[in-house]
Design a protein around this motif. Structure first.
Motif, PDB file in Angstrom:
ATOM      1  N   PHE A 154       7.311  48.525   5.588  1.00  0.00           N
ATOM      2  CA  PHE A 154       5.906  48.267   5.910  1.00  0.00           C
ATOM      3  C   PHE A 154       5.126  49.573   6.071  1.00  0.00           C
ATOM      4  O   PHE A 154       3.957  49.661   5.669  1.00  0.00           O
ATOM      5  N   LEU A 155       5.751  50.584   6.637  1.00  0.00           N
ATOM      6  CA  LEU A 155       5.060  51.861   6.857  1.00  0.00           C
ATOM      7  C   LEU A 155       4.920  52.672   5.570  1.00  0.00           C
ATOM      8  O   LEU A 155       3.872  53.292   5.329  1.00  0.00           O
ATOM      9  N   LEU A 156       5.950  52.669   4.740  1.00  0.00           N
ATOM     10  CA  LEU A 156       5.939  53.488   3.531  1.00  0.00           C
ATOM     11  C   LEU A 156       5.358  52.751   2.322  1.00  0.00           C
ATOM     12  O   LEU A 156       4.692  53.365   1.480  1.00  0.00           O
ATOM     13  N   ARG A 157       5.643  51.473   2.226  1.00  0.00           N
ATOM     14  CA  ARG A 157       5.150  50.672   1.091  1.00  0.00           C
ATOM     15  C   ARG A 157       4.615  49.338   1.618  1.00  0.00           C
ATOM     16  O   ARG A 157       5.245  48.284   1.436  1.00  0.00           O
ATOM     17  N   PRO A 158       3.487  49.363   2.296  1.00  0.00           N
ATOM     18  CA  PRO A 158       2.981  48.138   2.944  1.00  0.00           C
ATOM     19  C   PRO A 158       2.719  46.996   1.967  1.00  0.00           C
ATOM     20  O   PRO A 158       2.817  45.824   2.350  1.00  0.00           O
ATOM     21  N   HIS A 159       2.369  47.335   0.716  1.00  0.00           N
ATOM     22  CA  HIS A 159       2.090  46.265  -0.243  1.00  0.00           C
ATOM     23  C   HIS A 159       3.321  45.410  -0.521  1.00  0.00           C
ATOM     24  O   HIS A 159       3.202  44.231  -0.865  1.00  0.00           O
ATOM     25  N   LYS A 160       4.526  45.995  -0.373  1.00  0.00           N
ATOM     26  CA  LYS A 160       5.755  45.235  -0.589  1.00  0.00           C
ATOM     27  C   LYS A 160       5.893  44.086   0.411  1.00  0.00           C
ATOM     28  O   LYS A 160       6.418  43.013   0.090  1.00  0.00           O
ATOM     29  N   LEU A 161       5.413  44.318   1.616  1.00  0.00           N
ATOM     30  CA  LEU A 161       5.471  43.277   2.646  1.00  0.00           C
ATOM     31  C   LEU A 161       4.283  42.335   2.551  1.00  0.00           C
ATOM     32  O   LEU A 161       4.433  41.112   2.610  1.00  0.00           O
ATOM     33  N   ILE A 162       3.094  42.922   2.383  1.00  0.00           N
ATOM     34  CA  ILE A 162       1.874  42.114   2.417  1.00  0.00           C
ATOM     35  C   ILE A 162       1.816  41.109   1.265  1.00  0.00           C
ATOM     36  O   ILE A 162       1.303  39.998   1.429  1.00  0.00           O
ATOM     37  N   PHE A 163       2.350  41.482   0.117  1.00  0.00           N
ATOM     38  CA  PHE A 163       2.303  40.580  -1.038  1.00  0.00           C
ATOM     39  C   PHE A 163       3.626  39.830  -1.241  1.00  0.00           C
ATOM     40  O   PHE A 163       3.886  39.317  -2.319  1.00  0.00           O
ATOM     41  N   SER A 164       4.422  39.753  -0.194  1.00  0.00           N
ATOM     42  CA  SER A 164       5.693  39.043  -0.289  1.00  0.00           C
ATOM     43  C   SER A 164       5.523  37.579   0.118  1.00  0.00           C
ATOM     44  O   SER A 164       4.548  37.200   0.786  1.00  0.00           O
ATOM     45  N   LYS A 165       6.484  36.752  -0.267  1.00  0.00           N
ATOM     46  CA  LYS A 165       6.449  35.331   0.076  1.00  0.00           C
ATOM     47  C   LYS A 165       6.561  35.099   1.579  1.00  0.00           C
ATOM     48  O   LYS A 165       5.831  34.257   2.129  1.00  0.00           O
ATOM     49  N   PRO A 166       7.468  35.820   2.295  1.00  0.00           N
ATOM     50  CA  PRO A 166       7.541  35.605   3.747  1.00  0.00           C
ATOM     51  C   PRO A 166       6.214  35.879   4.455  1.00  0.00           C
ATOM     52  O   PRO A 166       5.828  35.135   5.371  1.00  0.00           O
ATOM     53  N   PHE A 167       5.510  36.948   4.040  1.00  0.00           N
ATOM     54  CA  PHE A 167       4.221  37.257   4.654  1.00  0.00           C
ATOM     55  C   PHE A 167       3.223  36.123   4.410  1.00  0.00           C
ATOM     56  O   PHE A 167       2.480  35.720   5.313  1.00  0.00           O
ATOM     57  N   GLY A 168       3.213  35.596   3.197  1.00  0.00           N
ATOM     58  CA  GLY A 168       2.313  34.485   2.885  1.00  0.00           C
ATOM     59  C   GLY A 168       2.622  33.242   3.694  1.00  0.00           C
ATOM     60  O   GLY A 168       1.711  32.520   4.119  1.00  0.00           O
ATOM     61  N   LEU A 169       3.916  32.996   3.922  1.00  0.00           N
ATOM     62  CA  LEU A 169       4.300  31.826   4.710  1.00  0.00           C
ATOM     63  C   LEU A 169       3.837  31.954   6.155  1.00  0.00           C
ATOM     64  O   LEU A 169       3.373  30.974   6.759  1.00  0.00           O
ATOM     65  N   ILE A 170       3.942  33.162   6.723  1.00  0.00           N
ATOM     66  CA  ILE A 170       3.489  33.366   8.098  1.00  0.00           C
ATOM     67  C   ILE A 170       1.974  33.229   8.181  1.00  0.00           C
ATOM     68  O   ILE A 170       1.437  32.628   9.136  1.00  0.00           O
ATOM     69  N   CYS A 171       1.253  33.782   7.207  1.00  0.00           N
ATOM     70  CA  CYS A 171      -0.210  33.631   7.189  1.00  0.00           C
ATOM     71  C   CYS A 171      -0.604  32.162   7.088  1.00  0.00           C
ATOM     72  O   CYS A 171      -1.552  31.710   7.739  1.00  0.00           O
ATOM     73  N   MET A 172       0.133  31.416   6.267  1.00  0.00           N
ATOM     74  CA  MET A 172      -0.139  29.984   6.133  1.00  0.00           C
ATOM     75  C   MET A 172       0.082  29.268   7.457  1.00  0.00           C
ATOM     76  O   MET A 172      -0.732  28.426   7.870  1.00  0.00           O
ATOM     77  N   LEU A 173       1.175  29.612   8.153  1.00  0.00           N
ATOM     78  CA  LEU A 173       1.513  28.942   9.409  1.00  0.00           C
ATOM     79  C   LEU A 173       0.437  29.147  10.461  1.00  0.00           C
ATOM     80  O   LEU A 173      -0.115  28.171  10.998  1.00  0.00           O
ATOM     81  N   TYR A 174       0.113  30.396  10.768  1.00  0.00           N
ATOM     82  CA  TYR A 174      -0.823  30.648  11.866  1.00  0.00           C
ATOM     83  C   TYR A 174      -2.273  30.515  11.430  1.00  0.00           C
ATOM     84  O   TYR A 174      -3.128  30.099  12.225  1.00  0.00           O
ATOM     85  N   GLY A 175      -2.556  30.837  10.175  1.00  0.00           N
ATOM     86  CA  GLY A 175      -3.912  30.591   9.679  1.00  0.00           C
ATOM     87  C   GLY A 175      -4.246  29.116   9.701  1.00  0.00           C
ATOM     88  O   GLY A 175      -5.352  28.711  10.081  1.00  0.00           O
ATOM     89  N   GLY A 176      -3.275  28.278   9.311  1.00  0.00           N
ATOM     90  CA  GLY A 176      -3.505  26.836   9.343  1.00  0.00           C
ATOM     91  C   GLY A 176      -3.660  26.300  10.749  1.00  0.00           C
ATOM     92  O   GLY A 176      -4.475  25.403  11.007  1.00  0.00           O
ATOM     93  N   THR A 177      -2.894  26.858  11.688  1.00  0.00           N
ATOM     94  CA  THR A 177      -3.006  26.423  13.087  1.00  0.00           C
ATOM     95  C   THR A 177      -4.362  26.797  13.666  1.00  0.00           C
ATOM     96  O   THR A 177      -5.036  25.967  14.297  1.00  0.00           O
ATOM     97  N   TYR A 178      -4.784  28.046  13.469  1.00  0.00           N
ATOM     98  CA  TYR A 178      -6.093  28.479  13.971  1.00  0.00           C
ATOM     99  C   TYR A 178      -7.223  27.698  13.296  1.00  0.00           C
ATOM    100  O   TYR A 178      -8.189  27.302  13.957  1.00  0.00           O
ATOM    101  N   LEU A 179      -7.108  27.487  11.987  1.00  0.00           N
ATOM    102  CA  LEU A 179      -8.159  26.778  11.256  1.00  0.00           C
ATOM    103  C   LEU A 179      -8.300  25.349  11.761  1.00  0.00           C
ATOM    104  O   LEU A 179      -9.417  24.830  11.898  1.00  0.00           O
ATOM    105  N   THR A 180      -7.182  24.699  12.064  1.00  0.00           N
ATOM    106  CA  THR A 180      -7.240  23.334  12.585  1.00  0.00           C
ATOM    107  C   THR A 180      -7.989  23.290  13.916  1.00  0.00           C
ATOM    108  O   THR A 180      -8.860  22.426  14.128  1.00  0.00           O
ATOM    109  N   ALA A 181      -7.657  24.212  14.815  1.00  0.00           N
ATOM    110  CA  ALA A 181      -8.340  24.249  16.118  1.00  0.00           C
ATOM    111  C   ALA A 181      -9.822  24.573  15.948  1.00  0.00           C
ATOM    112  O   ALA A 181     -10.682  23.950  16.595  1.00  0.00           O
ATOM    113  N   ASN A 182     -10.146  25.526  15.076  1.00  0.00           N
ATOM    114  CA  ASN A 182     -11.538  25.909  14.863  1.00  0.00           C
ATOM    115  C   ASN A 182     -12.348  24.763  14.275  1.00  0.00           C
ATOM    116  O   ASN A 182     -13.478  24.483  14.704  1.00  0.00           O
TER     117      ASN A 182
END
Length: 302
Positions: free
Chosen positions: A95-123
């Motif tokens: 993440f520190l040396l090649r942040p794009h490797k993490l940010i554009f990975s499937k696990p990162f997208g899954l976490i964004c989906m999880l908490y983004g969906g939770t916040y969006l539902t409440a909002n």
């Protein structure tokens, strides 16, 4: 017969030839009140819903890197792919040396989906409530409906995320279906976390406030302490369920409960600490950021 004064006969002054018009009875039915039309607060509704999405996405993107690294480490440690320490070190270095490797990975997208969906539902629930009840657009609810909606979204998305992570960071070999007992254990784990995040803080807040000094309360309320303490503490009890669900997937059938308990006991402490570290940004920092961004955007639309 008694005669009225000024009348020579009982019928004097009364027209006996014309038919008598009966008096209309007094109406006993109350007049139906006018029903006022329902007024909805639809001002800039489309932009308010867009603000709900943007604020949820910002909060999820902010907390996703750390949560992705921790969740991956817990999964790899449980499956034997890598120790928790080595997995954390490798992911943080990436993440520190090649942040794009993490940010554009499937696990990162899954976490964004999880908490983004939770916040969006409440909002979105807050926005719809303010619209229907004609309340200010910055309304933030805290009732049963919000808890139920947020919990449903969080648990559903988390189950999807967990089965994907189990397949990505499992023991290797061709992916196989996640067993139903694992889903049940993951659901119970998340119910405990959500209960500790939404229901326990209002109960523990007054107790904590009464036990800390007045000077400390000026800078840190008991409610704030409980908001961070309760979700983190519940991980001590929910982590074994998480580990058992993973072990049922990783090693399948034919394993004695004694062997499973040995693995759970071995990884319990370090996994519980790791899950505490992910809960603080997920339900603490992320929630604060989501609320502040939403309030800032929507207040400009009122």
């Amino acid at each position: 017969m008694t005669r009225l004064p000024g009348l020579d006969s009982p019928t004097q002054g009364i027209d006996t030839k014309s038919p008598q018009t009966p008096m209309s009875p007094i109406s006993t039915v109350a007049e139906t009140p006018l029903v006022e039309p329902r007024i909805w607060n639809t001002k800039n509704l489309g932009l308010r819903l867009a603000s709900d999405f943007v604020s949820g996405a910002c909060a999820a993107t902010l907390v996703a890197p750390l949560i992705t690294v921790i969740d991956k480490a817990i999964m790899q440690n449980a499956s034997g792919q890598a120790t928790l320490k080595n997995s954390l070190k490798t992911s943080l270095k990436t993440f520190l040396l090649r942040p794009h490797k993490l940010i554009f990975s499937k696990p990162f997208g899954l976490i964004c989906m999880l908490y983004g969906g939770t916040y969006l539902t409440a909002n979105t629930l807050d926005t719809l409530t303010s619209t229907i009840q004609n309340k200010p657009a910055t309304l933030v609810t805290s009732g049963t409906s919000k808890f139920a909606a947020s919990s449903t979204a969080n648990i559903s998305l988390c189950l999807f995320k967990d089965q994907a992570f189990a397949r990505l960071f499992g023991p290797g070999g061709p992916p196989r279906p996640v067993p139903l007992p694992s889903y049940a254990l993951f659901t119970l784990r998340d119910c405990m976390t959500i209960f500790a995040s939404f229901n326990l803080p209002p109960l523990l807040g007054p107790v904590i406030s009464g036990s800390i000094g007045q000077e400390l309360q000026k800078s840190l309320s008991g409610q704030t302490i409980a908001q961070f303490l309760a979700p983190a503490s519940i991980q001590i009890f929910s982590t074994p369920m998480h580990l058992l669900g993973l072990d049922l997937y990783n090693r399948g059938k034919g394993i004695t409960w004694g062997d499973r308990w040995a693995i759970i006991k071995k990884n319990w402490g370090v996994s519980a600490v790791a899950r505490m570290c992910r809960i603080v940004p997920a339900f603490g920092i992320g929630g604060v950021v989501n609320g502040k961004v939403r309030r800032g955007l929507i207040s400009k639309l009122e």
